[in-house]
Design a protein around this motif. Structure first.
Motif, PDB file in Angstrom:
ATOM      1  N   PRO A  61       0.858  -1.188   0.000  1.00 17.22           N
ATOM      2  CA  PRO A  61       0.000   0.000   0.000  1.00 17.22           C
ATOM      3  C   PRO A  61       0.899   1.246   0.000  1.00 17.22           C
ATOM      4  CG  PRO A  61      -0.700  -1.566   1.692  1.00 17.22           C
ATOM      5  CD  PRO A  61       0.618  -2.051   1.166  1.00 17.22           C
ATOM      6  N   GLY A  62       0.660   2.160  -0.915  1.00 20.75           N
ATOM      7  CA  GLY A  62       1.595   3.267  -1.153  1.00 20.75           C
ATOM      8  C   GLY A  62       1.706   4.264  -0.010  1.00 20.75           C
ATOM      9  N   THR A  63       2.945   4.613   0.352  1.00 16.63           N
ATOM     10  CA  THR A  63       3.192   5.611   1.401  1.00 16.63           C
ATOM     11  C   THR A  63       3.926   6.847   0.885  1.00 16.63           C
ATOM     12  OG1 THR A  63       5.299   4.564   1.987  1.00 16.63           O
ATOM     13  CG2 THR A  63       3.332   3.846   3.229  1.00 16.63           C
ATOM     14  N   HIS A  64       4.408   6.821  -0.344  1.00 13.00           N
ATOM     15  CA  HIS A  64       5.238   7.921  -0.849  1.00 13.00           C
ATOM     16  C   HIS A  64       4.513   9.267  -0.806  1.00 13.00           C
ATOM     17  CE1 HIS A  64       8.640   5.508  -2.597  1.00 13.00           C
ATOM     18  NE2 HIS A  64       7.731   4.565  -2.416  1.00 13.00           N
ATOM     19  N   GLU A  65       3.255   9.279  -1.244  1.00  9.71           N
ATOM     20  CA  GLU A  65       2.498  10.528  -1.271  1.00  9.71           C
ATOM     21  C   GLU A  65       2.291  11.068   0.142  1.00  9.71           C
ATOM     22  OE1 GLU A  65      -1.712  12.355  -2.991  1.00  9.71           O
ATOM     23  OE2 GLU A  65      -1.271  10.218  -3.274  1.00  9.71           O
ATOM     24  N   PHE A  66       1.991  10.164   1.086  1.00  9.42           N
ATOM     25  CA  PHE A  66       1.827  10.607   2.471  1.00  9.42           C
ATOM     26  C   PHE A  66       3.120  11.224   2.996  1.00  9.42           C
ATOM     27  CE2 PHE A  66       2.829   9.765   6.892  1.00  9.42           C
ATOM     28  CZ  PHE A  66       1.913  10.614   7.491  1.00  9.42           C
ATOM     29  N   VAL A  67       4.255  10.571   2.777  1.00 11.90           N
ATOM     30  CA  VAL A  67       5.537  11.078   3.276  1.00 11.90           C
ATOM     31  C   VAL A  67       5.813  12.462   2.708  1.00 11.90           C
ATOM     32  CG1 VAL A  67       8.050  10.745   3.214  1.00 11.90           C
ATOM     33  CG2 VAL A  67       6.549   8.798   3.732  1.00 11.90           C
ATOM     34  N   GLU A  68       5.602  12.612   1.419  1.00 15.73           N
ATOM     35  CA  GLU A  68       5.849  13.906   0.755  1.00 15.73           C
ATOM     36  C   GLU A  68       4.990  15.017   1.376  1.00 15.73           C
ATOM     37  OE1 GLU A  68       5.043  15.538  -3.695  1.00 15.73           O
ATOM     38  OE2 GLU A  68       5.919  13.524  -3.558  1.00 15.73           O
ATOM     39  N   LEU A  69       3.714  14.726   1.586  1.00 18.41           N
ATOM     40  CA  LEU A  69       2.809  15.736   2.149  1.00 18.41           C
ATOM     41  C   LEU A  69       3.089  15.995   3.630  1.00 18.41           C
ATOM     42  CD1 LEU A  69      -0.478  14.690   0.342  1.00 18.41           C
ATOM     43  CD2 LEU A  69       0.893  16.726  -0.080  1.00 18.41           C
ATOM     44  N   ALA A  70       3.474  14.957   4.369  1.00 27.35           N
ATOM     45  CA  ALA A  70       3.807  15.139   5.787  1.00 27.35           C
ATOM     46  C   ALA A  70       5.011  16.060   5.933  1.00 27.35           C
ATOM     47  CB  ALA A  70       4.081  13.788   6.444  1.00 27.35           C
ATOM     48  N   VAL A  71       6.028  15.870   5.097  1.00 18.48           N
ATOM     49  CA  VAL A  71       7.214  16.722   5.118  1.00 18.48           C
ATOM     50  C   VAL A  71       6.817  18.164   4.783  1.00 18.48           C
ATOM     51  CG1 VAL A  71       9.431  17.195   3.985  1.00 18.48           C
ATOM     52  CG2 VAL A  71       8.830  14.853   4.640  1.00 18.48           C
TER      53      VAL A  71
END
Length: 198
Positions: A61-71
Motif C-alpha cells: 500500500p503506497g506511502t510515498h504521497e503521504f511522506v511527501e505531504l507530511a514533510v
C-alpha cells in the motif's frame, strides 16, 4: 522457532505476496490515496510532530504521497535504512529527496544517516507488514528488522502497521520474537488493536 510456526508464517507470506502481485494498477492507486487519507487523519488525531514511516515498494500500500505531504506540513519524518547487522539506520525525509535501492532492493532515502537510536524520540511509528492479527500481532516479511527495533525501544510510542484491507486477519502465527503493534492502517480504516504495546 518451532518448525510448525515457521512453516505457517512462510506459507502465509507466500500467499499474501502472490495476492499483492495480482492487484491492478488502479487498485494500487486507490489504496495509496486511502492510505494517505488515513495516515493524515491519524497524525492529526495524535498531534504528531515527529514520526517514522517507510517508502513502500510497488506491491505495498503506497506511502510515498503521504511522506511527501507530511514533510511539506512540517512533520519530521524518519525513513529506515537497512543494515547488514539486522538493525535499522534512519534518515530524515526531505522535499524531493533522492531514493536509492537498499540492501534488499527496497526503496530507501539518500541523505545523512542517523543511527538506530534516532527513532527513539518520535511520536508514532508507521511500519510495513504482510498482515496484522486482530490481537495486534504483526506478520512481517521475515527479516526481523522492525521486531528488533520495537523490542529494543525503552519507551515505545504507538506503532501502526500498514496493510491492505484483506490483510487484517483473525489470527497470525507468532513466536516470542514477534512484537505487537498498537493498530493497523488500511486504505479504508484505522483500527486500534491494543491500547499500549507494553
Amino acid at each position: 522457532m518451532p518448525n510448525s510456526v515457521h512453516d505457517e508464517k512462510r506459507a502465509l507470506r507466500a500467499d499474501l505476496r502472490e495476492r499483492r502481485q495480482l492487484l491492478s494498477e488502479s487498485a494500487r492507486d486507490a489504496a495509496a490515496t486511502g492510505i494517505r487519507e488515513q495516515l493524515d487523519a491519524l497524525v492529526d488525531r495524535l498531534g504528531v510532530t515527529s514520526m517514522s514511516c517507510y517508502l513502500s515498494t510497488t506491491t505495498e500500500p503506497g506511502t510515498h504521497e503521504f511522506v511527501e505531504l507530511a514533510v511539506a506540513r512540517g512533520i519530521r519524518v524518519l525513513l529506515p535504512i537497512t543494515r547488514a547487522d539486522g538493525l535499522l539506520d534512519w534518515a530524515v525525509a526531505t522535499p524531493d529527496g533522492d531514493i536509492a535501492e537498499g540492501l534488499f532492493g527496497l526503496p530507501e532515502p539518500v541523505g545523512e544517516v542517523l543511527g538506530p537510536i534516532a527513532v527513539n524520540d518520535v511520536d508514532v511509528l508507521v511500519i510495513p507488514a504482510a498482515a496484522v492479527g486482530r490481537d495486534g500481532m504483526r506478520l512481517g516479511w521475515g527479516r526481523g528488522y522492525f521486531d528488533k527495533t520495537l523490542g529494543s525501544m525503552e519507551k515505545c510510542p504507538p506503532v501502526y502497521a500498514v496493510v491492505f484491507d484483506s490483510e487484517v486477519l483473525d489470527d497470525i502465527p507468532s513466536d516470542e520474537r514477534d512484537e505487537p503493534v498498537t493498530g493497523v492502517v488500511t486504505p479504508t480504516r484505522t483500527l486500534t488493536l491494543s491500547p499500549s504495546r507494553r
